[in-house]
Design an enzyme around this catalytic site. Structure first.
Site, PDB file in Angstrom:
ATOM      1  N   ASP A 262      -7.361  -1.556  -0.283  1.00 35.08           N
ATOM      2  CA  ASP A 262      -6.495  -2.602   0.260  1.00 35.08           C
ATOM      3  C   ASP A 262      -7.367  -3.835   0.468  1.00 35.08           C
ATOM      4  O   ASP A 262      -8.367  -3.781   1.187  1.00 35.08           O
ATOM      5  CB  ASP A 262      -5.899  -2.126   1.591  1.00 35.08           C
TER       6      ASP A 262
ATOM      7  N   HIS B 214       4.323   0.857   4.290  1.00 36.09           N
ATOM      8  CA  HIS B 214       2.933   0.661   3.854  1.00 36.09           C
ATOM      9  C   HIS B 214       1.928   1.031   4.947  1.00 36.09           C
ATOM     10  O   HIS B 214       0.738   1.170   4.654  1.00 36.09           O
ATOM     11  CB  HIS B 214       2.695  -0.763   3.335  1.00 36.09           C
TER      12      HIS B 214
ATOM     13  N   HIS C 272      -6.652  -1.118   8.161  1.00 37.05           N
ATOM     14  CA  HIS C 272      -5.711  -0.350   8.968  1.00 37.05           C
ATOM     15  C   HIS C 272      -5.817   1.135   8.638  1.00 37.05           C
ATOM     16  O   HIS C 272      -6.333   1.517   7.583  1.00 37.05           O
ATOM     17  CB  HIS C 272      -4.283  -0.836   8.708  1.00 37.05           C
TER      18      HIS C 272
ATOM     19  N   ASP D 141      -3.125   3.265   8.307  1.00 43.47           N
ATOM     20  CA  ASP D 141      -1.997   3.728   7.495  1.00 43.47           C
ATOM     21  C   ASP D 141      -1.648   5.180   7.802  1.00 43.47           C
ATOM     22  O   ASP D 141      -1.282   5.953   6.917  1.00 43.47           O
ATOM     23  CB  ASP D 141      -2.289   3.551   6.002  1.00 43.47           C
TER      24      ASP D 141
ATOM     25  N   HIS E 237       0.802  -1.222   0.000  1.00 47.86           N
ATOM     26  CA  HIS E 237       0.000   0.000   0.000  1.00 47.86           C
ATOM     27  C   HIS E 237       0.835   1.273   0.000  1.00 47.86           C
ATOM     28  O   HIS E 237       0.280   2.364  -0.206  1.00 47.86           O
ATOM     29  CB  HIS E 237      -0.972  -0.004   1.185  1.00 47.86           C
TER      30      HIS E 237
ATOM     31  N   ASP F 298      -9.698   0.050   3.938  1.00 47.41           N
ATOM     32  CA  ASP F 298      -8.564  -0.638   4.556  1.00 47.41           C
ATOM     33  C   ASP F 298      -8.933  -1.110   5.957  1.00 47.41           C
ATOM     34  O   ASP F 298      -9.718  -0.457   6.653  1.00 47.41           O
ATOM     35  CB  ASP F 298      -7.391   0.351   4.649  1.00 47.41           C
TER      36      ASP F 298
ATOM     37  N   ASP G  60      -7.110  -6.247   2.267  1.00 47.46           N
ATOM     38  CA  ASP G  60      -7.291  -6.710   3.647  1.00 47.46           C
ATOM     39  C   ASP G  60      -8.478  -6.030   4.324  1.00 47.46           C
ATOM     40  O   ASP G  60      -8.803  -6.347   5.477  1.00 47.46           O
ATOM     41  CB  ASP G  60      -6.007  -6.595   4.475  1.00 47.46           C
TER      42      ASP G  60
ATOM     43  N   GLU H 272      -2.073  -4.897  -2.052  1.00 48.52           N
ATOM     44  CA  GLU H 272      -1.804  -5.903  -1.020  1.00 48.52           C
ATOM     45  C   GLU H 272      -2.308  -7.312  -1.381  1.00 48.52           C
ATOM     46  O   GLU H 272      -2.586  -8.120  -0.500  1.00 48.52           O
ATOM     47  CB  GLU H 272      -2.358  -5.464   0.352  1.00 48.52           C
TER      48      GLU H 272
END
Length: 299
Positions: free
Chosen positions: A226, A139, A124, A126, A100, A122, A228, A271
């Site tokens: 992303d 990332h 997360h 980031d 990412h 995402d 994930d 990702e």
């Protein structure tokens, strides 16, 4: 008829696990170009940007706060320049990753000399910086860098700093934050929609608000997706899986709402790690989501 330009970014230097550099090949192998053409779009595949292998570079020290900073900074600047040129040609840039951190370059290129919104889909945030990162992996710093927080090589990629204003960003699907980035996000002006919000309100309500938020007084929005963000039971081929993510249908609905808005001006699919995947499932999902974002409909 929409013109789409595909750019592969085989970058895994920003991640903690190897293999995500093969993501662009996996997504292409899943039929991306052919299926976008079938939607009626003009498609150009511009190949991959050049990214060195980790084995070709001096390894970082265990306590390094910005792992592989120089080669990542070079890669994202190269990407930003290519994306800027794609946008100038009137095409929509579609980036295939890769970790990412590539979005530092893609978003900077789309945002060159204009105000844009960003939806960051995402698990997360980031939003780490060298001061808050627990890993040193870049990332996990991409959104922070794009909003002006972090090392100058990452915050000022094309001479526009910040590339995007925090108030023009919506972070959707987050369910794993480090303490430092949680505090920074609360003070930032970024609009954050957690999985709790999606569970409570439903994906349609959350995405409609996110799209409205990033569309006010902007030229459109860039979607950085992303994989994930999905639950790992749905998308196993990611390097930093977190339980409790989006379902297949929730993610599809999000992309359908993106398409319906008519405001999409750039797209990242990042990702995807074939080493960790099962029968290319995650890459196949990435293709499906790209098609929905570009206007594929059930009926």
């Amino acid at each position: 008829m929409r013109d789409v330009a595909i750019i592969g970014v085989p970058l895994d230097l920003g991640a903690g696990r190897r293999g995500v550099d093969m993501g662009p090949s996996a997504i292409r192998y899943a039929g991306l170009r052919e299926r976008i053409v079938a939607l009626g779009c003009q498609v150009r595949d511009l190949g991959n940007i050049s990214v060195p292998l980790a084995e070709q570079i001096e390894p970082p020290t265990p306590d390094e706060r910005l792992r592989y900073l120089q080669p990542i900074a070079h890669a994202v600047r190269d990407l930003a320049q290519r994306v800027r040129d794609v946008v100038a040609s009137g095409a929509l840039p579609l980036m295939l990753g890769g970790d990412h951190s590539l979005s530092i370059g893609s978003v900077a290129g789309v945002a060159h000399n204009r105000r844009i919104g960003v939806i960051w889909l995402d698990a997360h945030g980031d939003y780490n910086t060298p001061e808050t990162t627990p890993s040193g992996n870049i990332h996990g710093m991409g959104l922070a860098a794009l909003t002006g927080r972090g090392h100058p090589l990452l915050t000022d990629v094309l001479g526009q700093m910040p590339a995007v204003h925090p108030a023009d960003v919506a972070l959707v699907g987050v369910r794993s934050l480090d303490d430092g980035e949680r505090d920074a996000l609360r003070a930032s002006g970024v609009r954050v929609f957690t999985m709790h919000d999606i569970d409570r309100r439903g994906m349609a309500s959350v995405m409609e608000e996110a799209i409205l938020h990033v569309s006010v007084n902007t030229a459109g929005f860039h979607l950085s997706f992303d994989l994930d963000a999905l639950d790992p039971n749905e998308a196993p081929g990611v390097g930093t899986p977190v339980l409790g993510g989006m379902t297949y249908r929730e993610a599809h609905l999000a992309m359908e709402l993106v398409a319906a808005s008519g405001r999409l001006i750039g797209l990242d699919l990042v990702e995807v790690n074939p080493i960790l995947d099962e029968r290319n499932t995650t890459a196949l999902l990435a293709v499906e989501f790209a098609l929905s974002a570009l206007g594929k409909r059930i009926y």
